[in-house]
Design an enzyme around this catalytic site. Structure first.
Site, PDB file in Angstrom:
ATOM      1  N   LEU A  92      39.146  31.515  31.752  1.00 57.97           N
ATOM      2  CA  LEU A  92      39.600  30.054  31.465  1.00 57.97           C
ATOM      3  C   LEU A  92      38.252  29.402  30.652  1.00 57.97           C
ATOM      4  O   LEU A  92      38.691  28.310  29.940  1.00 57.97           O
ATOM      5  CB  LEU A  92      39.413  29.203  32.739  1.00 57.97           C
ATOM      6  CG  LEU A  92      40.840  29.771  33.785  1.00 57.97           C
ATOM      7  CD1 LEU A  92      40.574  29.054  35.141  1.00 57.97           C
ATOM      8  CD2 LEU A  92      41.960  29.311  33.103  1.00 57.97           C
ATOM      9  N   GLU A 134      34.456  37.646  37.888  1.00 63.10           N
ATOM     10  CA  GLU A 134      33.817  36.361  38.355  1.00 63.10           C
ATOM     11  C   GLU A 134      32.392  36.723  38.730  1.00 63.10           C
ATOM     12  O   GLU A 134      31.597  35.749  38.791  1.00 63.10           O
ATOM     13  CB  GLU A 134      34.519  35.926  39.613  1.00 63.10           C
ATOM     14  CG  GLU A 134      36.169  35.583  39.703  1.00 63.10           C
ATOM     15  CD  GLU A 134      36.632  34.900  38.409  1.00 63.10           C
ATOM     16  OE1 GLU A 134      35.703  34.115  37.775  1.00 63.10           O
ATOM     17  OE2 GLU A 134      37.683  34.956  37.915  1.00 63.10           O
TER      18      GLU A 134
HETATM   19  O1  GNR Z   1      42.735  33.779  35.041  1.00 63.11           O
HETATM   20  C1  GNR Z   1      42.325  34.486  34.772  1.00 63.11           C
HETATM   21  N1  GNR Z   1      42.957  35.693  34.416  1.00 63.11           N
HETATM   22  C2  GNR Z   1      42.098  37.081  34.319  1.00 63.11           C
HETATM   23  C3  GNR Z   1      42.905  38.055  33.893  1.00 63.11           C
HETATM   24  C4  GNR Z   1      42.512  39.399  33.843  1.00 63.11           C
HETATM   25  C5  GNR Z   1      41.160  39.377  34.017  1.00 63.11           C
HETATM   26  C6  GNR Z   1      40.307  38.421  34.722  1.00 63.11           C
HETATM   27  C7  GNR Z   1      40.937  37.126  34.818  1.00 63.11           C
HETATM   28  S1  GNR Z   1      39.903  35.930  35.521  1.00 63.11           S
HETATM   29  C8  GNR Z   1      40.754  34.304  34.535  1.00 63.11           C
HETATM   30  C9  GNR Z   1      40.231  33.357  35.519  1.00 63.11           C
HETATM   31  C10 GNR Z   1      38.641  33.173  34.992  1.00 63.11           C
HETATM   32  O2  GNR Z   1      38.200  32.692  33.791  1.00 63.11           O
HETATM   33  N2  GNR Z   1      37.915  33.423  35.805  1.00 63.11           N
HETATM   34  O3  GNR Z   1      36.640  33.445  35.569  1.00 63.11           O
HETATM   35 NI    NI Z   2      36.404  33.829  33.619  1.00 62.47          NI
END
Ligand code: GNR
Ligand code: NI
Length: 167
Positions: A92, A134
Site C-alpha cells: 500500500l 509487515e
Molecule cells: O495488500 C497487500 N498485499 C500483499 C500482497 C502480497 C504480499 C504482501 C502484501 S501486503 C500488502 C499490504 C501492505 O502494504 N502491507 O504492508
Molecule cells: Ni507493505
C-alpha cells in the site's frame, strides 16, 4: 474509528524502526481498530503501524476472502523460519507496483493479541509472506529494497515524479 493516511515510498518516515509496545492499552487498541479500518478501505491484506506513521510494533493482517478474519500482532517475533517461497508482492506504500520477492515459506511467530495475550502461530502461504512483509515495515524496510538496484532506481524516479505532480 478513523481512516489513517498511508505513507508512500520513498517517504523517509518509512525507514524508521518501530519501538516495542510496553503495554496493550486502550490507545493501542484504538490504533489497531483504525489500522484495520484503513487496511480494509485501501483495500489491502495487511498493514504495519509504520505505514501510518506510528512507530510501534503493531501489525494487522486479514487474508480471508470475506474480510472477516482480522489477525493482530503486537511485538511480533519470528521464532523459526523454513523453506523458500517466491511470491508476487504489492504494498500500500508503493501503489501500483508488484514484483516477485523470495521469502521463507513457513514461519513460526510469537506476538501479543489486542488483549495483551501472548500467542504463537505457524503460518505458511500468503499469511507467512504477509507476516514477513509487515515485520519488515517495522524495521524500516519496504519490499522494493529486495529488487535489483536498477529496478529500484527506476521505480523511485517514477514515484518521485508522480508525487511531485500530485503536489
Ligand atoms: O495488500 C497487500 N498485499 C500483499 C500482497 C502480497 C504480499 C504482501 C502484501 S501486503 C500488502 C499490504 C501492505 O502494504 N502491507 O504492508
Ligand atoms: Ni507493505
Amino acid at each position: 474509528m478513523a481512516l489513517l493516511p498511508i505513507l508512500e515510498y520513498p517517504d523517509p518516515r518509512l525507514k524508521k524502526v518501530a519501538a516495542p509496545v510496553a503495554a496493550v492499552t486502550a490507545d493501542v487498541r484504538k490504533l489497531v481498530r483504525d489500522m484495520a479500518e484503513t487496511m480494509y478501505a485501501a483495500p489491502g491484506v495487511g498493514l504495519a503501524a509504520t505505514q501510518v506513521n506510528v512507530h510501534k510494533r503493531v501489525i494487522v493482517i486479514d487474508i480471508s476472502d470475506h474480510k472477516d478474519d482480522l489477525r493482530v500482532f503486537i511485538n511480533p517475533e519470528i521464532l523459526s523460519a523454513e523453506g523458500e517461497a517466491l511470491c508476487e508482492e504489492g504494498c500500500l506504500s508503493v501503489p501500483g507496483y508488484y514484483d516477485k520477492v523470495t521469502r521463507a515459506a513457513r514461519v513460526r511467530v510469537r506476538a501479543l493479541d489486542e488483549h495483551g495475550e501472548t500467542f504463537e502461530l505457524d503460518a505458511e502461504g500468503l499469511l507467512a509472506v504477509c507476516i514477513q512483509h509487515e515485520m519488515d515495515h517495522l524495521i524500516g524496510k519496504v519490499f522494493v529494497e529486495y529488487l535489483s538496484p536498477l529496478k529500484r532506481a527506476r521505480l523511485t524516479a517514477k514515484l518521485r515524479k508522480k508525487q511531485r505532480l500530485a503536489g
